[in-house]
Write a protein that holds these residues in place. Structure first.
Motif, PDB file in Angstrom:
ATOM      1  N   TYR A 114      27.869  47.571  45.400  1.00 55.06           N
ATOM      2  CA  TYR A 114      28.756  47.610  44.233  1.00 55.06           C
ATOM      3  C   TYR A 114      28.226  48.591  43.183  1.00 55.06           C
ATOM      4  CZ  TYR A 114      30.991  46.016  39.896  1.00 55.06           C
ATOM      5  OH  TYR A 114      31.669  45.969  38.700  1.00 55.06           O
ATOM      6  N   GLN A 115      26.914  48.571  42.967  1.00 56.89           N
ATOM      7  CA  GLN A 115      26.321  49.498  42.008  1.00 56.89           C
ATOM      8  C   GLN A 115      26.539  50.947  42.434  1.00 56.89           C
ATOM      9  OE1 GLN A 115      21.931  49.641  41.503  1.00 56.89           O
ATOM     10  NE2 GLN A 115      22.340  49.356  39.335  1.00 56.89           N
ATOM     11  N   ARG A 116      26.431  51.215  43.723  1.00 64.08           N
ATOM     12  CA  ARG A 116      26.642  52.577  44.223  1.00 64.08           C
ATOM     13  C   ARG A 116      28.092  53.007  44.050  1.00 64.08           C
ATOM     14  NH1 ARG A 116      22.719  54.223  49.224  1.00 64.08           N
ATOM     15  NH2 ARG A 116      20.787  53.692  48.143  1.00 64.08           N
ATOM     16  N   LEU A 117      29.026  52.076  44.249  1.00 58.33           N
ATOM     17  CA  LEU A 117      30.433  52.404  44.028  1.00 58.33           C
ATOM     18  C   LEU A 117      30.675  52.751  42.570  1.00 58.33           C
ATOM     19  CD1 LEU A 117      33.370  52.571  45.011  1.00 58.33           C
ATOM     20  CD2 LEU A 117      33.563  50.102  44.593  1.00 58.33           C
ATOM     21  N   GLY A 123      31.812  56.580  40.659  1.00 52.87           N
ATOM     22  CA  GLY A 123      32.869  56.836  39.688  1.00 52.87           C
ATOM     23  C   GLY A 123      34.237  57.113  40.273  1.00 52.87           C
ATOM     24  N   VAL A 124      34.541  56.527  41.433  1.00 53.87           N
ATOM     25  CA  VAL A 124      35.816  56.819  42.091  1.00 53.87           C
ATOM     26  C   VAL A 124      36.803  55.656  42.021  1.00 53.87           C
ATOM     27  CG1 VAL A 124      34.770  58.484  43.667  1.00 53.87           C
ATOM     28  CG2 VAL A 124      34.950  56.062  44.350  1.00 53.87           C
ATOM     29  N   ALA A 125      36.372  54.494  41.511  1.00 54.13           N
ATOM     30  CA  ALA A 125      37.271  53.340  41.411  1.00 54.13           C
ATOM     31  C   ALA A 125      38.151  53.501  40.181  1.00 54.13           C
ATOM     32  CB  ALA A 125      36.464  52.044  41.329  1.00 54.13           C
ATOM     33  N   ASN A 126      39.458  53.559  40.386  1.00 53.89           N
ATOM     34  CA  ASN A 126      40.417  53.805  39.317  1.00 53.89           C
ATOM     35  C   ASN A 126      41.168  52.539  38.931  1.00 53.89           C
ATOM     36  OD1 ASN A 126      40.002  56.723  39.218  1.00 53.89           O
ATOM     37  ND2 ASN A 126      41.026  56.772  41.212  1.00 53.89           N
ATOM     38  N   PRO A 127      41.668  52.460  37.681  1.00 53.49           N
ATOM     39  CA  PRO A 127      42.429  51.281  37.255  1.00 53.49           C
ATOM     40  C   PRO A 127      43.573  50.977  38.213  1.00 53.49           C
ATOM     41  CG  PRO A 127      41.948  52.694  35.377  1.00 53.49           C
ATOM     42  CD  PRO A 127      41.514  53.452  36.596  1.00 53.49           C
ATOM     43  N   GLY A 128      43.710  49.694  38.540  1.00 54.03           N
ATOM     44  CA  GLY A 128      44.764  49.255  39.441  1.00 54.03           C
ATOM     45  C   GLY A 128      44.365  49.198  40.901  1.00 54.03           C
ATOM     46  N   GLU A 129      43.210  49.774  41.251  1.00 52.69           N
ATOM     47  CA  GLU A 129      42.775  49.768  42.642  1.00 52.69           C
ATOM     48  C   GLU A 129      42.107  48.448  43.003  1.00 52.69           C
ATOM     49  OE1 GLU A 129      42.069  54.496  43.577  1.00 52.69           O
ATOM     50  OE2 GLU A 129      40.324  53.246  43.102  1.00 52.69           O
ATOM     51  N   TYR A 130      42.277  48.061  44.268  1.00 54.89           N
ATOM     52  CA  TYR A 130      41.731  46.811  44.774  1.00 54.89           C
ATOM     53  C   TYR A 130      40.480  47.064  45.613  1.00 54.89           C
ATOM     54  CZ  TYR A 130      46.118  44.614  43.388  1.00 54.89           C
ATOM     55  OH  TYR A 130      47.178  44.146  42.658  1.00 54.89           O
ATOM     56  N   CYS A 131      39.606  46.056  45.608  1.00 55.59           N
ATOM     57  CA  CYS A 131      38.364  46.115  46.381  1.00 55.59           C
ATOM     58  C   CYS A 131      38.126  44.754  47.017  1.00 55.59           C
ATOM     59  CB  CYS A 131      37.192  46.491  45.472  1.00 55.59           C
ATOM     60  SG  CYS A 131      35.566  46.476  46.267  1.00 55.59           S
ATOM     61  N   VAL A 132      37.653  44.760  48.248  1.00 56.28           N
ATOM     62  CA  VAL A 132      37.257  43.527  48.928  1.00 56.28           C
ATOM     63  C   VAL A 132      35.738  43.482  49.033  1.00 56.28           C
ATOM     64  CG1 VAL A 132      37.195  42.345  51.165  1.00 56.28           C
ATOM     65  CG2 VAL A 132      39.380  43.122  50.228  1.00 56.28           C
ATOM     66  N   LEU A 133      35.166  42.368  48.608  1.00 57.07           N
ATOM     67  CA  LEU A 133      33.744  42.082  48.790  1.00 57.07           C
ATOM     68  C   LEU A 133      33.628  41.128  49.969  1.00 57.07           C
ATOM     69  CD1 LEU A 133      32.886  41.227  45.056  1.00 57.07           C
ATOM     70  CD2 LEU A 133      32.983  43.485  46.115  1.00 57.07           C
ATOM     71  N   MET A 134      32.683  41.395  50.875  1.00 54.58           N
ATOM     72  CA  MET A 134      32.521  40.544  52.057  1.00 54.58           C
ATOM     73  C   MET A 134      31.043  40.335  52.354  1.00 54.58           C
ATOM     74  SD  MET A 134      33.734  41.190  56.023  1.00 54.58           S
ATOM     75  CE  MET A 134      35.446  40.753  55.752  1.00 54.58           C
ATOM     76  N   THR A 135      30.672  39.059  52.517  1.00 54.60           N
ATOM     77  CA  THR A 135      29.299  38.726  52.905  1.00 54.60           C
ATOM     78  C   THR A 135      29.332  37.799  54.113  1.00 54.60           C
ATOM     79  OG1 THR A 135      29.204  36.834  51.380  1.00 54.60           O
ATOM     80  CG2 THR A 135      28.449  38.964  50.544  1.00 54.60           C
ATOM     81  N   MET A 136      28.268  37.837  54.894  1.00 54.19           N
ATOM     82  CA  MET A 136      28.173  37.017  56.103  1.00 54.19           C
ATOM     83  C   MET A 136      26.801  36.371  56.176  1.00 54.19           C
ATOM     84  SD  MET A 136      29.754  40.127  56.464  1.00 54.19           S
ATOM     85  CE  MET A 136      28.850  41.208  57.565  1.00 54.19           C
ATOM     86  N   GLY A 137      26.739  35.148  56.720  1.00 59.68           N
ATOM     87  CA  GLY A 137      25.451  34.484  56.817  1.00 59.68           C
ATOM     88  C   GLY A 137      25.522  33.215  57.632  1.00 59.68           C
TER      89      GLY A 137
END
Length: 373
Positions: free
Chosen positions: A340-343, A347-361
């Motif tokens: 997330y910090q690298r994203l 500086g490419v995430a623009n207002p209105g854009e969606y992102c999915v976070l996914m973790t596994m364990g």
């Protein structure tokens, strides 16, 4: 009187209509991020040489892991220059000392990034699976930083690599219940305190993969003036037929805890990825093609490839996931926050854009979250 029910489509799938329930001002926002690692890092070849590992099968596991370097705190050197194998008590002491150090630095960087102060923290959640402490890291970090002792807190211990999103769900809930108040979550993993060196392939796979690191994020709800993406929805899926596929339990032969990874884990996780993503997007009016950014847990090369294939993602979609794996290894619960910090830095995430976070364990479990800028 006759009542007629019209078979209208769900409003969330109407063209031009906003997704259902995704425009609430009360949604929690991620407003800051901070990370920390130990001072020492090693290439995979350096680790092999330090421990004198000559077995070509084990060397192959390390050198073909898609990992270049990891931040680690290795065992101390003995008089003959070889590494002294730490007993469980020493490993726990390492977990405590390093957990406090990294956690403190990650929280401080997070607050600086969010433009907030220690006095602003109303809730602190600490996540870890690399040691068991009572009192937990939340109390220890509160004391170390001088945070208000009336601060609410939560320790999420032992859930594994997926736990960052389990905890974030709880943190977002607290933030929504306390509008305008600052909540901080820190994923604090000293994987160097969870290693077993017994020369077997089982432990060698684990030893080739994990690294040390902490990541903290600041979360606020009910204030639409603060920057940062909204946390819109969470979804989980437990693969109950694979409960023993990932586990951290007592190894009597080594007299310490040991982590086990079933070789089939990547394929099991990948095969179930579509199910949980379908659950996450259900009722939102969104399709997978509407997601602009994917931040997947850096669980290992095979795990990433399996998820990528099953969800139809590109190498570009998982560039931050693979980059974190390359530069840090698997950081357990905090891996997705390093991505997330690298994203953000990109500086490419623009207002209105969606992102999915996914973790596994362990579970085996897949956790997801939907966010929007």
């Amino acid at each position: 009187m006759t009542t007629t029910t019209l078979g209208l489509p769900h409003p969330g799938v109407l063209a031009g209509a906003p997704p259902i329930g995704l425009d609430s001002v009360a949604a929690a926002r991620i407003t800051g991020i901070g990370t920390a690692v130990p001072p020492t890092s090693y290439s995979q070849r350096e680790v092999l040489d330090i421990f004198g590992i000559e077995d070509q099968r084990i060397r192959s596991v390390f050198l073909n892991s898609a990992i270049d370097r990891r931040y680690l705190t290795l065992p101390p050197e003995g008089p003959d220059g070889t590494r002294i194998m730490e007993v469980q008590g020493e490993l726990l002491a390492k977990h405590k000392a390093q957990g406090i150090d990294m956690g403190v630095r990650a929280v401080q960087e997070c607050l600086k990034n969010a433009g907030r102060d220690l006095d602003d923290i109303g809730y602190l959640c600490c996540v870890t699976s690399t040691g068991f402490l009572t009192p937990g890291l939340s109390a220890l970090i509160i004391k170390e930083l001088g945070i208000d002792p009336g601060c609410s807190r939560l320790d999420v211990v032992g859930m594994g690599c997926n736990a960052g999103l389990n905890a974030l769900n709880a943190v977002a809930g607290w933030a929504r219940a306390h509008p305008g108040k600052l909540a901080v979550m820190v994923c604090d993993e000293s994987c160097s305190a969870a290693y077993v060196f017994d020369g077997t392939m089982r432990t060698s796979v684990v030893n080739s993969l994990f690294g040390d690191g902490a990541a903290a994020i600041a979360v606020v709800a009910g204030d639409d003036t603060v920057p940062g993406p909204r946390l819109l929805k969470f979804a989980s899926h437990i693969i109950t037929d694979a409960l023993d596929a990932m586990r951290y339990d007592w190894d009597p032969a080594q007299d310490r805890f040991s982590f086990y990874l079933d070789p089939q884990v990547p394929y099991v996780v990948g095969a179930n990825a579509e199910t949980v993503i379908g659950r996450l997007l259900a009722g939102t009016g969104l399709r997978r093609t509407d997601i602009g950014h994917w931040l997947v847990h850096s669980g290992g090369k095979k795990v990433i490839d399996s998820v990528m294939v099953n969800l139809g993602l590109t190498r570009h979609d998982v560039r931050h996931t693979t980059g974190v794996l390359r530069d840090y290894g698997n950081l357990s619960s905090g891996s997705f926050l390093f991505s997330y910090q690298r994203l953000l830095d990109e500086g490419v995430a623009n207002p209105g854009e969606y992102c999915v976070l996914m973790t596994m364990g362990p579970g085996s479990t897949i956790e997801t979250a939907l966010v929007r800028w």
